[in-house]
Design a protein around this motif. Structure first.
Motif, PDB file in Angstrom:
ATOM      1  N   ALA A  41     -33.987 -22.026  -8.564  1.00 12.89           N
ATOM      2  CA  ALA A  41     -32.757 -21.236  -8.671  1.00 12.89           C
ATOM      3  C   ALA A  41     -32.822 -20.008  -7.767  1.00 12.89           C
ATOM      4  O   ALA A  41     -31.849 -19.687  -7.074  1.00 12.89           O
ATOM      5  N   GLN A  42     -33.955 -19.326  -7.733  1.00 10.76           N
ATOM      6  CA  GLN A  42     -34.091 -18.150  -6.878  1.00 10.76           C
ATOM      7  C   GLN A  42     -34.047 -18.527  -5.408  1.00 10.76           C
ATOM      8  O   GLN A  42     -33.472 -17.809  -4.593  1.00 10.76           O
ATOM      9  N   THR A  43     -34.656 -19.655  -5.047  1.00 12.06           N
ATOM     10  CA  THR A  43     -34.633 -20.118  -3.663  1.00 12.06           C
ATOM     11  C   THR A  43     -33.202 -20.406  -3.224  1.00 12.06           C
ATOM     12  O   THR A  43     -32.793 -20.015  -2.128  1.00 12.06           O
ATOM     13  N   GLU A  44     -32.439 -21.059  -4.070  1.00 10.26           N
ATOM     14  CA  GLU A  44     -31.043 -21.365  -3.746  1.00 10.26           C
ATOM     15  C   GLU A  44     -30.232 -20.077  -3.621  1.00 10.26           C
ATOM     16  O   GLU A  44     -29.420 -19.937  -2.700  1.00 10.26           O
ATOM     17  N   TYR A  45     -30.457 -19.133  -4.516  1.00  3.66           N
ATOM     18  CA  TYR A  45     -29.752 -17.856  -4.450  1.00  3.66           C
ATOM     19  C   TYR A  45     -30.056 -17.127  -3.142  1.00  3.66           C
ATOM     20  O   TYR A  45     -29.152 -16.635  -2.469  1.00  3.66           O
ATOM     21  N   LEU A  46     -31.327 -17.081  -2.769  1.00  3.79           N
ATOM     22  CA  LEU A  46     -31.718 -16.407  -1.532  1.00  3.79           C
ATOM     23  C   LEU A  46     -31.162 -17.121  -0.302  1.00  3.79           C
ATOM     24  O   LEU A  46     -30.780 -16.483   0.679  1.00  3.79           O
ATOM     25  N   ARG A  47     -31.103 -18.440  -0.340  1.00  2.74           N
ATOM     26  CA  ARG A  47     -30.544 -19.201   0.774  1.00  2.74           C
ATOM     27  C   ARG A  47     -29.062 -18.876   0.953  1.00  2.74           C
ATOM     28  O   ARG A  47     -28.585 -18.641   2.071  1.00  2.74           O
ATOM     29  N   GLU A  48     -28.323 -18.831  -0.152  1.00  2.00           N
ATOM     30  CA  GLU A  48     -26.893 -18.485  -0.081  1.00  2.00           C
ATOM     31  C   GLU A  48     -26.690 -17.052   0.400  1.00  2.00           C
ATOM     32  O   GLU A  48     -25.803 -16.789   1.222  1.00  2.00           O
ATOM     33  N   GLU A  49     -27.510 -16.138  -0.097  1.00  2.04           N
ATOM     34  CA  GLU A  49     -27.396 -14.747   0.328  1.00  2.04           C
ATOM     35  C   GLU A  49     -27.719 -14.606   1.815  1.00  2.04           C
ATOM     36  O   GLU A  49     -27.043 -13.866   2.532  1.00  2.04           O
ATOM     37  N   ASN A  50     -28.714 -15.342   2.289  1.00  2.50           N
ATOM     38  CA  ASN A  50     -29.079 -15.303   3.701  1.00  2.50           C
ATOM     39  C   ASN A  50     -27.941 -15.822   4.570  1.00  2.50           C
ATOM     40  O   ASN A  50     -27.626 -15.231   5.612  1.00  2.50           O
ATOM     41  N   GLU A  51     -27.300 -16.903   4.170  1.00  2.00           N
ATOM     42  CA  GLU A  51     -26.164 -17.435   4.929  1.00  2.00           C
ATOM     43  C   GLU A  51     -25.012 -16.432   4.950  1.00  2.00           C
ATOM     44  O   GLU A  51     -24.353 -16.246   5.966  1.00  2.00           O
ATOM     45  N   HIS A  52     -24.796 -15.784   3.814  1.00  2.00           N
ATOM     46  CA  HIS A  52     -23.730 -14.777   3.740  1.00  2.00           C
ATOM     47  C   HIS A  52     -24.032 -13.613   4.690  1.00  2.00           C
ATOM     48  O   HIS A  52     -23.147 -13.148   5.410  1.00  2.00           O
ATOM     49  N   LEU A  53     -25.278 -13.166   4.695  1.00  2.00           N
ATOM     50  CA  LEU A  53     -25.648 -12.051   5.568  1.00  2.00           C
ATOM     51  C   LEU A  53     -25.600 -12.451   7.041  1.00  2.00           C
ATOM     52  O   LEU A  53     -25.208 -11.644   7.884  1.00  2.00           O
ATOM     53  N   LYS A  54     -25.967 -13.683   7.353  1.00  2.00           N
ATOM     54  CA  LYS A  54     -25.881 -14.140   8.741  1.00  2.00           C
ATOM     55  C   LYS A  54     -24.432 -14.122   9.220  1.00  2.00           C
ATOM     56  O   LYS A  54     -24.146 -13.748  10.350  1.00  2.00           O
ATOM     57  N   ALA A  55     -23.533 -14.539   8.353  1.00  2.00           N
ATOM     58  CA  ALA A  55     -22.118 -14.565   8.725  1.00  2.00           C
ATOM     59  C   ALA A  55     -21.604 -13.152   8.984  1.00  2.00           C
ATOM     60  O   ALA A  55     -20.806 -12.926   9.886  1.00  2.00           O
ATOM     61  N   ARG A  56     -22.069 -12.198   8.204  1.00  2.00           N
ATOM     62  CA  ARG A  56     -21.621 -10.811   8.396  1.00  2.00           C
ATOM     63  C   ARG A  56     -22.261 -10.196   9.628  1.00  2.00           C
ATOM     64  O   ARG A  56     -21.734  -9.253  10.190  1.00  2.00           O
TER      65      ARG A  56
END
Length: 106
Positions: A41-56
């Motif tokens: 669950a933490q890995t998935e959360y961090l992956r989503e957050e990383n994609e969000h930050l890359k987009a920004r």
């Protein structure tokens, strides 16, 4: 014979205490969430957050109008040397026009 009886009582008390502790530990461990589930669950959360930050972090060019600069996302007034929009937080970069060509300024 009296001492043997006392030792038997003590042994029974010790066995019951050990059984209680053992059962308490088993119940305590059964209530815990599986470690692998937490890690996944933490890995998935961090992956989503990383994609969000890359987009920004993909920079966009500021809008220049009448020698003033604006964020193209939210149209907030920005300083000429701004690197991020003060309103929406998007990364912005300035561009200049030289003989009809648009050049980045770093």
């Amino acid at each position: 014979m009296n001492r043997a009886k006392e030792w038997n009582i003590i042994d029974i008390f010790i066995m019951k205490a050990e059984d209680f502790i053992h059962n308490f530990r088993l119940e305590d461990l059964s209530d815990q969430v599986d470690t692998e589930t937490i890690i996944a669950a933490q890995t998935e959360y961090l992956r989503e957050e990383n994609e969000h930050l890359k987009a920004r972090e993909t920079p966009i060019y500021m809008i220049e109008k009448d020698e003033k600069y604006f964020c193209p996302k939210c149209h907030t007034f920005l300083q000429e040397n701004a690197k991020y929009c003060s309103n929406c937080g998007h990364r912005v970069i300035k561009h200049i026009s030289v003989d009809g060509y648009i050049c980045k300024v770093k």
